[in-house]
Design an enzyme around this catalytic site. Structure first.
Site, PDB file in Angstrom:
ATOM      1  N   GLY A  14      -0.520   5.932  39.231  1.00 22.84           N
ATOM      2  CA  GLY A  14      -1.980   5.840  39.117  1.00 22.84           C
ATOM      3  C   GLY A  14      -2.423   4.507  38.541  1.00 22.84           C
ATOM      4  O   GLY A  14      -3.349   4.440  37.737  1.00 22.84           O
ATOM      5  N   SER A  42       1.684   8.997  34.920  1.00 23.16           N
ATOM      6  CA  SER A  42       2.130   9.315  33.576  1.00 23.16           C
ATOM      7  C   SER A  42       1.452   8.391  32.586  1.00 23.16           C
ATOM      8  O   SER A  42       1.696   7.171  32.605  1.00 23.16           O
ATOM      9  CB  SER A  42       3.658   9.151  33.500  1.00 23.16           C
ATOM     10  OG  SER A  42       4.044   9.002  32.166  1.00 23.16           O
ATOM     11  N   VAL A  50      -2.508  -5.586  34.068  1.00 24.81           N
ATOM     12  CA  VAL A  50      -3.093  -6.878  34.445  1.00 24.81           C
ATOM     13  C   VAL A  50      -3.542  -6.760  35.905  1.00 24.81           C
ATOM     14  O   VAL A  50      -3.443  -5.698  36.494  1.00 24.81           O
ATOM     15  CB  VAL A  50      -2.080  -8.038  34.270  1.00 24.81           C
ATOM     16  CG1 VAL A  50      -1.976  -8.463  32.840  1.00 24.81           C
ATOM     17  CG2 VAL A  50      -0.726  -7.661  34.843  1.00 24.81           C
ATOM     18  N   LYS A  81     -16.797 -14.112  41.466  1.00 30.76           N
ATOM     19  CA  LYS A  81     -15.806 -15.190  41.601  1.00 30.76           C
ATOM     20  C   LYS A  81     -16.078 -15.945  42.899  1.00 30.76           C
ATOM     21  O   LYS A  81     -16.161 -15.332  43.961  1.00 30.76           O
ATOM     22  CB  LYS A  81     -14.389 -14.570  41.613  1.00 30.76           C
ATOM     23  CG  LYS A  81     -13.288 -15.578  41.911  1.00 30.76           C
ATOM     24  CD  LYS A  81     -11.915 -14.952  41.808  1.00 30.76           C
ATOM     25  CE  LYS A  81     -10.853 -15.920  42.287  1.00 30.76           C
ATOM     26  NZ  LYS A  81      -9.513 -15.335  42.301  1.00 30.76           N
ATOM     27  N   LEU A 337       3.028  -3.045  43.454  1.00 28.69           N
ATOM     28  CA  LEU A 337       4.215  -3.676  42.862  1.00 28.69           C
ATOM     29  C   LEU A 337       5.498  -3.009  43.348  1.00 28.69           C
ATOM     30  O   LEU A 337       6.565  -3.632  43.336  1.00 28.69           O
ATOM     31  CB  LEU A 337       4.116  -3.620  41.336  1.00 28.69           C
ATOM     32  CG  LEU A 337       2.889  -4.337  40.744  1.00 28.69           C
ATOM     33  CD1 LEU A 337       2.808  -4.113  39.239  1.00 28.69           C
ATOM     34  CD2 LEU A 337       2.919  -5.827  41.055  1.00 28.69           C
TER      35      LEU A 337
HETATM   36  P1  FAD Z   1       1.393  -0.199  37.963  1.00 25.30           P
HETATM   37  O1  FAD Z   1       0.100  -0.670  37.399  1.00 25.30           O
HETATM   38  O2  FAD Z   1       2.636  -0.555  37.226  1.00 25.30           O
HETATM   39  O3  FAD Z   1       1.292   1.373  38.097  1.00 25.30           O
HETATM   40  C1  FAD Z   1       2.431   2.180  38.234  1.00 25.30           C
HETATM   41  C2  FAD Z   1       2.042   3.612  38.074  1.00 25.30           C
HETATM   42  O4  FAD Z   1       3.190   4.425  38.322  1.00 25.30           O
HETATM   43  C3  FAD Z   1       1.539   3.968  36.680  1.00 25.30           C
HETATM   44  O5  FAD Z   1       0.449   4.875  36.776  1.00 25.30           O
HETATM   45  C4  FAD Z   1       2.733   4.673  36.056  1.00 25.30           C
HETATM   46  O6  FAD Z   1       2.353   5.581  35.072  1.00 25.30           O
HETATM   47  C5  FAD Z   1       3.296   5.380  37.289  1.00 25.30           C
HETATM   48  N1  FAD Z   1       4.699   5.765  37.145  1.00 25.30           N
HETATM   49  C6  FAD Z   1       5.798   4.974  37.107  1.00 25.30           C
HETATM   50  N2  FAD Z   1       6.908   5.711  36.928  1.00 25.30           N
HETATM   51  C7  FAD Z   1       6.505   7.007  36.880  1.00 25.30           C
HETATM   52  C8  FAD Z   1       7.174   8.256  36.689  1.00 25.30           C
HETATM   53  N3  FAD Z   1       8.477   8.330  36.495  1.00 25.30           N
HETATM   54  N4  FAD Z   1       6.420   9.371  36.672  1.00 25.30           N
HETATM   55  C9  FAD Z   1       5.063   9.345  36.844  1.00 25.30           C
HETATM   56  N5  FAD Z   1       4.400   8.204  37.015  1.00 25.30           N
HETATM   57  C10 FAD Z   1       5.103   7.050  37.021  1.00 25.30           C
HETATM   58  N6  FAD Z   1      -3.060  -8.967  41.193  1.00 25.30           N
HETATM   59  C11 FAD Z   1      -4.211  -9.494  41.627  1.00 25.30           C
HETATM   60  O7  FAD Z   1      -4.650  -9.152  42.728  1.00 25.30           O
HETATM   61  N7  FAD Z   1      -4.889 -10.395  40.860  1.00 25.30           N
HETATM   62  C12 FAD Z   1      -4.431 -10.846  39.687  1.00 25.30           C
HETATM   63  O8  FAD Z   1      -5.083 -11.633  39.020  1.00 25.30           O
HETATM   64  C13 FAD Z   1      -3.166 -10.368  39.243  1.00 25.30           C
HETATM   65  N8  FAD Z   1      -2.595 -10.798  38.084  1.00 25.30           N
HETATM   66  C14 FAD Z   1      -1.351 -10.348  37.735  1.00 25.30           C
HETATM   67  C15 FAD Z   1      -0.699 -10.903  36.626  1.00 25.30           C
HETATM   68  C16 FAD Z   1       0.592 -10.492  36.304  1.00 25.30           C
HETATM   69  C17 FAD Z   1       1.312 -11.141  35.158  1.00 25.30           C
HETATM   70  C18 FAD Z   1       1.213  -9.465  37.042  1.00 25.30           C
HETATM   71  C19 FAD Z   1       2.580  -8.980  36.662  1.00 25.30           C
HETATM   72  C20 FAD Z   1       0.563  -8.901  38.115  1.00 25.30           C
HETATM   73  C21 FAD Z   1      -0.702  -9.361  38.485  1.00 25.30           C
HETATM   74  N9  FAD Z   1      -1.338  -8.852  39.621  1.00 25.30           N
HETATM   75  C22 FAD Z   1      -2.518  -9.384  40.047  1.00 25.30           C
HETATM   76  C23 FAD Z   1      -0.771  -7.744  40.343  1.00 25.30           C
HETATM   77  C24 FAD Z   1      -1.515  -6.458  39.989  1.00 25.30           C
HETATM   78  O9  FAD Z   1      -1.447  -6.259  38.592  1.00 25.30           O
HETATM   79  C25 FAD Z   1      -0.873  -5.266  40.694  1.00 25.30           C
HETATM   80  O10 FAD Z   1      -0.748  -5.542  42.060  1.00 25.30           O
HETATM   81  C26 FAD Z   1      -1.758  -4.056  40.563  1.00 25.30           C
HETATM   82  O11 FAD Z   1      -2.091  -3.822  39.227  1.00 25.30           O
HETATM   83  C27 FAD Z   1      -1.065  -2.841  41.127  1.00 25.30           C
HETATM   84  O12 FAD Z   1      -0.063  -2.380  40.289  1.00 25.30           O
HETATM   85  P2  FAD Z   1       0.616  -0.993  40.657  1.00 25.30           P
HETATM   86  O13 FAD Z   1      -0.434   0.040  40.706  1.00 25.30           O
HETATM   87  O14 FAD Z   1       1.439  -1.214  41.862  1.00 25.30           O
HETATM   88  O15 FAD Z   1       1.638  -0.731  39.463  1.00 25.30           O
END
Ligand code: FAD
Length: 504
Positions: A14, A42, A50, A81, A337
């Site tokens: 999420g 979770s 970020v 932006k 990610l």
């Molecule tokens: P996450 O935010 O990591 O979410 C993962 C989810 O999975 C969480 O809800 C977690 O609780 C859940 N989860 C994991 N394991 C389990 C488990 N075992 N059981 C239940 N739940 C679980 N993107 C941009 O477009 N612009 C930006 O300026 C930008 N800046 C960034 C800067 C940095 C340093 C980084 C690292 C990334 C940046 N990004 C940026 C990328 C952006 O942050 C991600 O693409 C975006 O937040 C999506 O993340 P996510 O949802 O894939 O992962």
């Protein structure tokens, strides 16, 4: 109704990716008979926290979700932006803007920049930025919406995106998704069950023992790739050779300095620092190569270069540039990610989620999971990453910086073949081409190639359809119109106030 239709979709995670997927899928196909969508996250694990700067495609995503822009701005404490300001990237003291939208005006069927190049050959030293309404308005802290009803105005070419609080954006999307019928389950996934015949994922098991079955699993679990990697071993294509930055340290600070509608990227000894101004705080982070800089040095540099008092301790993050070799395997599709990572230099990750969700909807599977469609999805996924990778490398490669080992490495790096050809074409006669449906257009490439100091040897011969005097006079006219139009726009602070935003 098709007998083999997907009935149960399970989104694992999420963060921004999970809630973007949940909001979009429920909005577009949520009414399909018999379809249920469940998202598991979770709070104990949390999100990456970020990801706050975007590109103009986000406006289309929000429109597709039926989002009211003023409400969105208020709820996510967002700012506008108009592009990214790059500071010290060519050499210390140098700056340029990579603006959204276009430069100047195409003339005689030829791209504007050839006339700008011709002007340079005639001694006109006006920077390219002066011909972009987004760059000029952005630097002057001004903002206005595009005016399609004024085709003769530079405002017709203005394009914009948002900078927002990532946690608030996920919460905002969650509300939309839940209103569309998405169910949320809280808990840590501790086990995964596979179907013995197909090897597909059958269910995920939460710590409390709850079993969540699905036909299609969307892995949005972040860097770890809970399903796509830990369970299905998709493999990761590691690009750290080309993009050596592998860590970041991030900290928000109180508002201070200019509130330009621009993200700022400042080159540092072993990477670069972002500055993302929101309504209530500024997001900051230093993206760096751990081969060339220690974590302590990175944190100290970040803290020494803030525009306001830090609002917390610096938070470390680790990553590897690259992508999953297969983002879709069987009944698991990885987004966000979990699908790959490219550093946020051009704010592309959230867009990659958006484009992957759109592609998933295009190839929405049945329980047959046709391999030919999966292969197509996977090759498009890789192409998206590769195109952006080359654009990012351009920033590091085309530099004069030779002040640290990091910049020596980047400057002397052998570019990938696609980038090498783009550089050679531009250096010769200012030609730019866009490969297939790559995200970054000719204008984006122009902005960064010129911005990074590449000077073409010539210009399109047909720019001589205008005499020298006519060329200089038209250039002068265009830049005056751009400057005057920008001056008439309100300051971004005032504009946000008209949308009901209360700025800190
Ligand atoms: P996450 O935010 O990591 O979410 C993962 C989810 O999975 C969480 O809800 C977690 O609780 C859940 N989860 C994991 N394991 C389990 C488990 N075992 N059981 C239940 N739940 C679980 N993107 C941009 O477009 N612009 C930006 O300026 C930008 N800046 C960034 C800067 C940095 C340093 C980084 C690292 C990334 C940046 N990004 C940026 C990328 C952006 O942050 C991600 O693409 C975006 O937040 C999506 O993340 P996510 O949802 O894939 O992962």
């Amino acid at each position: 109704m098709r007998a083999d239709a997907i009935r149960r979709v399970v989104i694992v995670g999420g963060g921004t990716a999970g809630w973007m997927a949940a909001a979009a899928i429920s909005r577009v196909i949520g009414d399909m008979p018999g379809l249920s969508i469940e998202l598991v996250e979770s709070e104990a694990i949390g999100t990456v926290g970020v990801g706050e700067a975007t590109i103009p495609q986000i406006v289309l995503f929000n429109k597709m979700l039926g989002i009211d822009e003023a409400e969105f701005l208020r709820e996510t404490r967002a700012t506008y932006k108009l592009g990214i300001e790059f500071v010290d990237w060519v050499r210390p003291g140098h700056r340029y803007v990579h603006p959204f939208g276009f430069y100047g005006l195409d003339m005689k069927g030829i791209e504007f920049h050839h006339f700008w190049l011709k002007g340079r050959s005639l001694g006109d030293t006006t920077p390219l930025d002066a011909y972009s309404i987004s760059a000029v308005a952005g630097l002057r802290e001004r903002f206005g919406h595009p005016r399609a009803d004024q085709p003769g105005s530079p405002l017709s070419q203005l394009a914009y995106a948002f900078q927002f609080d990532a946690a608030l954006y996920a919460r905002f999307l969650r509300r939309l998704a839940e209103a569309n019928g998405v169910r949320r389950s809280e808990g840590r996934i501790v086990a995964v069950e596979r179907a013995p015949d197909s090897g597909h994922i059958a269910a995920v098991i939460l710590e409390a023992g709850t079993r969540i079955e699905g036909d299609l699993f969307i892995d949005c679990s972040g860097f770890r790739g809970l399903l796509i990697e830990e369970e299905l071993a998709a493999g990761f294509e590691d690009w750290s050779h080309w993009l050596p930055c592998d860590r970041a340290v991030a900290v928000p600070c109180a508002p201070g300095g200019l509130r330009q509608p621009l993200t700022r990227s400042t080159a540092r000894a072993a990477g670069w620092q972002w500055r993302i101004p929101l309504q209530h705080r500024i997001g900051n982070g230093y993206v760096y190569s751990s081969t060339h800089l220690s974590d302590d040095e990175a944190a100290a540099t970040l803290l020494a270069n803030l525009d306001g008092v830090p609002l917390g301790d610096p938070r470390p993050l680790r990553f590897t540039a690259g992508h999953r070799r297969r983002a879709w395997i069987g009944n698991v599709v990885a987004l966000g990610l979990a699908g790959g990572f490219l550093e946020p230099l051009e704010s592309t990750s959230i867009h990659l989620v958006q484009s992957a969700v759109a592609r998933l909807l295009t190839y929405w599977p049945t329980r047959q999971f046709d391999q030919v469609e999966i292969d197509r999805f996977n090759s498009a996924h890789i192409t998206d990453y590769r195109d952006i990778r080359d654009f990012l490398i351009l920033h590091y490669k085309a530099t004069e910086r030779a002040d640290t080992a990091f910049w020596d490495y980047c400057r002397t790096l052998e570019p990938p073949p696609g980038l090498a050809e783009k550089l050679a074409m531009f250096r010769a006669n200012g030609r730019i081409f866009r490969e297939g449906s790559e995200l970054f257009t000719e204008t984006n490439w122009l902005a960064v190639m010129v911005g990074q100091g590449i000077v073409p040897g010539g210009y399109h011969p047909a720019a001589d359809l205008l005499s020298d005097a006519e060329t200089l006079s038209r250039l002068d006219h265009i830049r005056r119109v751009v400057a005057e139009t920008a001056t008439l726009l309100p300051r971004q602070d005032a504009y946000l106030a008209t949308q009901g935003c209360a700025l800190a």
